[in-house]
Design an enzyme around this catalytic site. Structure first.
Site, mmCIF file in Angstrom:
data_model
loop_
_atom_site.group_PDB
_atom_site.id
_atom_site.type_symbol
_atom_site.label_atom_id
_atom_site.label_comp_id
_atom_site.label_asym_id
_atom_site.label_seq_id
_atom_site.Cartn_x
_atom_site.Cartn_y
_atom_site.Cartn_z
ATOM 1 N NE ARG A 51 14.202 6.340 42.065
ATOM 2 C CZ ARG A 51 14.864 7.287 42.718
ATOM 3 N NH1 ARG A 51 15.702 6.960 43.649
ATOM 4 N NH2 ARG A 51 14.669 8.569 42.449
ATOM 5 C CE LYS A 80 21.004 21.467 18.089
ATOM 6 N NZ LYS A 80 21.850 20.443 17.448
ATOM 7 N NE ARG A 101 10.935 8.814 33.570
ATOM 8 C CZ ARG A 101 11.115 8.634 34.876
ATOM 9 N NH1 ARG A 101 11.620 9.597 35.607
ATOM 10 N NH2 ARG A 101 10.795 7.496 35.465
HETATM 11 N N1 CP Z 1 10.807 5.536 40.392
HETATM 12 C C1 CP Z 1 11.245 6.337 39.409
HETATM 13 O O1 CP Z 1 10.696 6.380 38.281
HETATM 14 O O2 CP Z 1 12.348 7.080 39.734
HETATM 15 P P1 CP Z 1 13.104 8.065 38.765
HETATM 16 O O3 CP Z 1 12.172 9.213 38.461
HETATM 17 O O4 CP Z 1 14.339 8.501 39.517
HETATM 18 O O5 CP Z 1 13.440 7.313 37.509
#
Ligand code: CP
Length: 307
Positions: A51, A80, A101
């Site tokens: 998402r 690496k 992320r």
């Molecule tokens: N809700 C959410 O963060 O989903 P994902 O881990 O798929 O990004």
């Protein structure tokens, strides 16, 4: 330049403005279809996502911009040994804004210190996931019509679920919001949140371990999955993973206008027989994630004067 690391980086007024812009986008999407023409979003995902990564990419494409990035540490030069600091220095020359992320808490913050483009935390370990919180707020505001005077049930893994922690911190800023925490004793909310946010703010809450008992009193039920990737041992995960399963018979106990949210992905905690219940809004919630990320990109890139 502004980055977004934590939903609390935004004032209540900032959040209101983002929600208002997202609601305008929902009503009139074509008006915003070229505002980011010529701009690029980099999605740097060191941890898996469906998402968040794809809704960021969809958001930028909807705004007329372009996207580039990687979807795992293995497919980037992190494999690496390249540091996040070096990576963002390089990405700053390739893109205008970055969503990152990372499994390590604070990694997007480190990136922001070395970046010449806005960095958005797209989830850092068990720490923060601010754009999920904004998604949740937009969903509640748009479907419930308000962010105050709500009783919110939070169910499942309240210890490791970063979305729950951020949602509590964001919602205590609105008046007359009460919480009902539904979890096994091992997965209760962390002490710091109970002490520093709920007790210190004089917020009304209770902690229970039977979902059926509290369903009739809820305006919102926020279900969460037990976070397997944050457990230290598999035995505990297996013992706790199916502690709460929302199904159609349990939904009969809930008010007619209660909404069921879930940040997704779900595993077993919501039975598929709930999906067609009009109160189940978790797939709509995922769609709202695109609109709020469009509003955020517009705001951080300061192209809102064209809107
Ligand atoms: N809700 C959410 O963060 O989903 P994902 O881990 O798929 O990004």
């Amino acid at each position: 330049m502004r980055h977004l690391m934590n939903a609390l980086d935004l004032s209540v007024e900032d959040v209101d403005e983002l929600i208002t812009l997202a609601e305008k986008i929902i009503k009139e999407p074509t008006r915003y279809s070229e505002v980011c023409k010529g701009k690029k979003l980099a999605t740097c995902f060191y941890e898996s996502s469906t998402r968040t990564r794809l809704s960021f990419e969809s958001a930028m494409l909807n705004l007329g911009g372009q996207v580039l990035g990687f979807s795992s540490a293995d497919s980037s030069s992190a494999s690496k040994g390249e540091s996040v600091a070096d990576t963002i220095r390089v990405i700053s020359g390739y893109a205008d804004i970055c969503a990152m992320r990372h499994p390590k808490e604070g990694a997007p913050y480190v990136a922001s210190l070395h970046s010449s483009i806005p960095v958005i935390n797209a989830g850092d370990g068990g720490h923060n996931h601010p754009t999920q919180t904004l998604t949740d707020l937009l969903t509640i505001k748009n479907l419930k019509g308000r962010l105050d005077n709500l009783t919110i049930g939070l169910c499942g893994d309240l210890k490791f679920g970063r979305t729950v922690h951020s949602l509590i911190e964001a919602m205590v800023r609105y008046s007359n919001v009460k919480f009902v925490m539904i979890s096994p004793p091992e997965l209760k909310i962390p002490d710091y949140l109970r002490k520093d946010t709920l007790d210190a703010g004089g917020i009304e809450y209770k902690e229970v371990n039977v979902l059926e008992d509290v369903l009739p009193e809820l305006d919102i039920l926020y279900m969460t999955r037990v976070q397997r990737e944050r457990f230290f041992n598999e035995e505990d995960y297996i013992r706790l993973k199916d502690s709460f399963i929302l199904d159609a018979p349990k939904m009969k106990l809930a008010p007619e206008d209660m909404l069921v949210l879930h940040p997704l992905p779900r595993v077993n905690e919501i039975s598929t027989d709930v999906d067609d219940d009009p109160r189940a809004v978790y797939f709509k919630q995922a769609q709202y994630g695109v609109y709020i990320r469009m509003a955020l990109i517009i705001t951080l890139l300061e192209v809102s004067n064209q809107c």
